[in-house]
Design a protein around this motif. Sequence first.
Motif, PDB file in Angstrom:
ATOM      1  N   GLY A  14       0.651  -1.250   0.143  1.00 14.89           N
ATOM      2  CA  GLY A  14      -0.101  -0.196   0.141  1.00 14.89           C
ATOM      3  C   GLY A  14       0.931   1.361   0.020  1.00 14.89           C
ATOM      4  O   GLY A  14       0.663   2.210  -0.763  1.00 14.89           O
ATOM      5  N   VAL A  15       1.858   1.243   0.839  1.00 18.84           N
ATOM      6  CA  VAL A  15       2.732   2.568   1.028  1.00 18.84           C
ATOM      7  C   VAL A  15       3.469   2.478  -0.566  1.00 18.84           C
ATOM      8  O   VAL A  15       3.690   3.793  -1.013  1.00 18.84           O
ATOM      9  CB  VAL A  15       3.771   2.204   2.152  1.00 18.84           C
ATOM     10  CG1 VAL A  15       4.885   3.392   1.942  1.00 18.84           C
ATOM     11  CG2 VAL A  15       2.879   2.569   3.558  1.00 18.84           C
ATOM     12  N   GLY A  16       3.918   1.651  -1.040  1.00 17.73           N
ATOM     13  CA  GLY A  16       4.672   1.685  -2.179  1.00 17.73           C
ATOM     14  C   GLY A  16       3.802   2.159  -3.226  1.00 17.73           C
ATOM     15  O   GLY A  16       4.154   2.959  -4.250  1.00 17.73           O
ATOM     16  N   PHE A  17       2.515   1.446  -3.433  1.00 15.80           N
ATOM     17  CA  PHE A  17       1.492   1.927  -4.226  1.00 15.80           C
ATOM     18  C   PHE A  17       1.395   3.492  -4.259  1.00 15.80           C
ATOM     19  O   PHE A  17       1.402   4.171  -5.400  1.00 15.80           O
ATOM     20  CB  PHE A  17       0.415   1.089  -4.229  1.00 15.80           C
ATOM     21  CG  PHE A  17      -0.698   1.274  -5.294  1.00 15.80           C
ATOM     22  CD1 PHE A  17      -0.181   0.970  -6.585  1.00 15.80           C
ATOM     23  CD2 PHE A  17      -1.796   1.738  -5.167  1.00 15.80           C
ATOM     24  CE1 PHE A  17      -1.279   0.973  -7.617  1.00 15.80           C
ATOM     25  CE2 PHE A  17      -2.945   1.856  -5.965  1.00 15.80           C
ATOM     26  CZ  PHE A  17      -2.460   1.424  -7.347  1.00 15.80           C
ATOM     27  N   CYS A  18       1.077   3.920  -3.006  1.00 18.94           N
ATOM     28  CA  CYS A  18       0.563   5.248  -2.758  1.00 18.94           C
ATOM     29  C   CYS A  18       1.760   6.214  -3.065  1.00 18.94           C
ATOM     30  O   CYS A  18       1.572   7.264  -3.743  1.00 18.94           O
ATOM     31  CB  CYS A  18       0.304   5.385  -1.241  1.00 18.94           C
ATOM     32  SG  CYS A  18      -1.161   4.609  -0.914  1.00 18.94           S
ATOM     33  N   PHE A  19       2.950   5.802  -2.638  1.00 10.91           N
ATOM     34  CA  PHE A  19       4.043   6.914  -2.924  1.00 10.91           C
ATOM     35  C   PHE A  19       4.255   7.104  -4.400  1.00 10.91           C
ATOM     36  O   PHE A  19       4.571   7.855  -4.944  1.00 10.91           O
ATOM     37  CB  PHE A  19       5.493   6.024  -2.413  1.00 10.91           C
ATOM     38  CG  PHE A  19       6.155   6.981  -1.233  1.00 10.91           C
ATOM     39  CD1 PHE A  19       7.050   7.877  -1.734  1.00 10.91           C
ATOM     40  CD2 PHE A  19       5.751   6.784  -0.101  1.00 10.91           C
ATOM     41  CE1 PHE A  19       7.782   8.599  -0.683  1.00 10.91           C
ATOM     42  CE2 PHE A  19       6.628   7.566   0.849  1.00 10.91           C
ATOM     43  CZ  PHE A  19       7.551   8.327   0.661  1.00 10.91           C
ATOM     44  N   ALA A  20       4.268   5.977  -5.201  1.00 11.06           N
ATOM     45  CA  ALA A  20       4.503   5.961  -6.675  1.00 11.06           C
ATOM     46  C   ALA A  20       3.302   6.889  -7.228  1.00 11.06           C
ATOM     47  O   ALA A  20       3.697   7.846  -8.089  1.00 11.06           O
ATOM     48  CB  ALA A  20       4.483   4.562  -7.312  1.00 11.06           C
ATOM     49  N   ILE A  21       1.987   6.742  -6.794  1.00 12.45           N
ATOM     50  CA  ILE A  21       0.846   7.640  -7.312  1.00 12.45           C
ATOM     51  C   ILE A  21       1.330   8.937  -6.959  1.00 12.45           C
ATOM     52  O   ILE A  21       1.185   9.962  -7.886  1.00 12.45           O
ATOM     53  CB  ILE A  21      -0.275   6.839  -6.966  1.00 12.45           C
ATOM     54  CG1 ILE A  21      -0.625   5.645  -7.661  1.00 12.45           C
ATOM     55  CG2 ILE A  21      -1.383   7.781  -7.459  1.00 12.45           C
ATOM     56  CD1 ILE A  21      -1.738   4.802  -7.475  1.00 12.45           C
ATOM     57  N   CYS A  22       1.426   9.259  -5.883  1.00 15.18           N
ATOM     58  CA  CYS A  22       1.632  10.589  -5.137  1.00 15.18           C
ATOM     59  C   CYS A  22       2.978  11.164  -6.049  1.00 15.18           C
ATOM     60  O   CYS A  22       2.907  12.493  -6.431  1.00 15.18           O
ATOM     61  CB  CYS A  22       1.837  10.714  -3.856  1.00 15.18           C
ATOM     62  SG  CYS A  22       0.626  10.172  -2.705  1.00 15.18           S
ATOM     63  N   GLU A  23       4.067  10.405  -6.140  1.00 14.21           N
ATOM     64  CA  GLU A  23       5.089  11.112  -6.993  1.00 14.21           C
ATOM     65  C   GLU A  23       4.718  11.286  -8.114  1.00 14.21           C
ATOM     66  O   GLU A  23       5.154  12.485  -8.724  1.00 14.21           O
ATOM     67  CB  GLU A  23       6.257  10.285  -6.866  1.00 14.21           C
ATOM     68  CG  GLU A  23       6.976  10.055  -5.402  1.00 14.21           C
ATOM     69  CD  GLU A  23       8.029   9.262  -5.292  1.00 14.21           C
ATOM     70  OE1 GLU A  23       8.385   8.111  -6.140  1.00 14.21           O
ATOM     71  OE2 GLU A  23       9.030   9.873  -4.657  1.00 14.21           O
TER      72      GLU A  23
END
Length: 182
Positions: A14-23
Amino acid sequence: IIDELGRGTSVEEGVGFCFAICEQLLQTKALTLFATHFTEMTKLEDFYYNVSNFHFGVNHSVIDEINTNSYTFTHVLEAGATQEVLYGLQLANMTAIDPIILHNAEVIAQQLLQTFHKSIVTTQMDSAKRAKYRLTSMLKSLSSDGQIPDVEALNELLIKYQTDIQSGTQDDSQMENDFSLI
């Protein structure tokens, strides 16, 4: 407005997915409001000048008669990341869940937190690198229209940079040398 992106995934995924989308979103001009229970996402503010953290306040109190913590949700938006730790366990303590189960859950959660924090400890050198990255990003943003930023904007950047650097180990002379290279 994005609410609970990555819900139903493991914390790591979840964190990896969210970070990638936010970036990816940070590369656009979109104003984005992002609500999440992944506290790790608040670290985006350390890497991107255009990210700000906010949270809703919680008041803590102790009910003396039964020595129990009580929480009042203020619904007041406050600047910065929340300081709440093990929030779910705090709320669970206010329920009828067996205290032995709650205690065991807290011990396990504390062990996991210690392991997690040891793996993300940043050095003070990383703080200086982050400050330089943020300064570069801000300068790039200010000059994106091909114009040289005005003196007031540059002074604000200098103050922000100095504040960021002071959270690291560099002394003032090193900071001035770094700034003169820009």
